[in-house]
Design a protein around this motif. Sequence first.
Motif, mmCIF file in Angstrom:
data_model
loop_
_atom_site.group_PDB
_atom_site.id
_atom_site.type_symbol
_atom_site.label_atom_id
_atom_site.label_comp_id
_atom_site.label_asym_id
_atom_site.label_seq_id
_atom_site.Cartn_x
_atom_site.Cartn_y
_atom_site.Cartn_z
ATOM 1 N N LEU A 173 60.746 62.646 5.469
ATOM 2 C CA LEU A 173 59.519 63.038 6.344
ATOM 3 C C LEU A 173 59.092 61.565 6.751
ATOM 4 C CD1 LEU A 173 57.127 64.572 7.045
ATOM 5 C CD2 LEU A 173 56.177 64.410 4.777
ATOM 6 N N GLU A 174 59.010 60.560 6.060
ATOM 7 C CA GLU A 174 58.589 59.127 6.571
ATOM 8 C C GLU A 174 59.590 58.843 7.803
ATOM 9 O OE1 GLU A 174 56.943 57.740 2.228
ATOM 10 O OE2 GLU A 174 58.503 56.402 3.350
ATOM 11 N N PRO B 180 60.598 60.304 15.408
ATOM 12 C CA PRO B 180 60.868 61.784 15.661
ATOM 13 C C PRO B 180 61.967 62.141 16.663
ATOM 14 C CG PRO B 180 58.998 61.258 16.744
ATOM 15 C CD PRO B 180 59.418 59.899 15.926
ATOM 16 N N GLU C 67 58.871 61.065 10.876
ATOM 17 C CA GLU C 67 57.509 60.636 11.192
ATOM 18 C C GLU C 67 57.474 59.282 12.140
ATOM 19 O OE1 GLU C 67 54.399 62.659 7.970
ATOM 20 O OE2 GLU C 67 54.970 60.538 7.850
ATOM 21 N N ASP C 68 58.404 58.379 11.821
ATOM 22 C CA ASP C 68 58.312 57.394 12.399
ATOM 23 C C ASP C 68 59.173 57.200 13.776
ATOM 24 O OD1 ASP C 68 56.552 56.263 10.705
ATOM 25 O OD2 ASP C 68 58.206 54.975 9.445
#
Length: 306
Positions: free
Chosen positions: A159-160, A166, A163-164
Amino acid sequence: MMTFQAIAAAADRIAARALRTPVKRSDQLDAALGCQVYLKCENLQKSGAFKFRGACNALLQLAPEQRSQGVVTVSSGNHGAALACAGKMLGVEVTVGVASNASPLKRSNMLRYGAKIIPIEPGMEAREAFLAEQLEQGAIIIPPYDHPDIIAGQGTAALELLEDYPQLWGLVTPLGGGGLLSGSCLVAAHFDAFCYGVEPELAADGKQSLELGEIQPAMPPKSICDGLLTSLGKHTFAILQEQVTDVVLVSDQEVEAAQQLVKECTGMWIEPSSATTIAALKRYPEVFAEKQVGVIISGGNVPPRD
């Protein structure tokens, strides 16, 4: 069935305790692999592996009276150390059944964080017998991968990363019991990305399980990838059946070469289990060439090499 929302909730839950690990790039590594590689450095996570995420999330879900009782698990090293590290933060005693052939470095990591170690024989049969005995005695079991709270926690690394970044075409993670890969698959699907797992040829029971439609037993522990020598669990198997793009295989020789390549390009000496992902990018250019690929570097608990 596990959901992306559970992973997002886990990310919020552990944010104050887990590190948001860096993402490293290397032009030299990109050139060697023929694709753009984004390394999510979970080798720099607390306890030296992504396992801290799931362990922390699982312990935070326990009621106060459960925490006071303590928890039990089995581990080749990284999950045990992660659970002990999180337990030390939260005041939870941790007991770990550890195979007699476990890495001395990983064993010392568990002891460093205060784990109580109980020696067991190598292999899945001994692990399952140990946990069954502990369960009969009323222990609270926090398994290494086949648990919704563990899977949700492990998915926070992916997820991290997405998020950074995409724009990534896909993710690649090692496959052992499937906690990291199944969590990563759910995150990748949310971002419309592909997700691949990588197994050693000498521990290819996960790929076999998915091809045959039922969980296959772990193969004899011959691979150098000590963190991947376990079979899938019922939770992880169900998710991977629905979500994983594919599982690819690499040889131990390719893994050793990948370890060296990462060291030369980034200065990081990573675990063989982690290096399976880099080996896969090298072996399967027909899949990964010229793509932007996120890679979970799962751990760095390995003796240093000059």
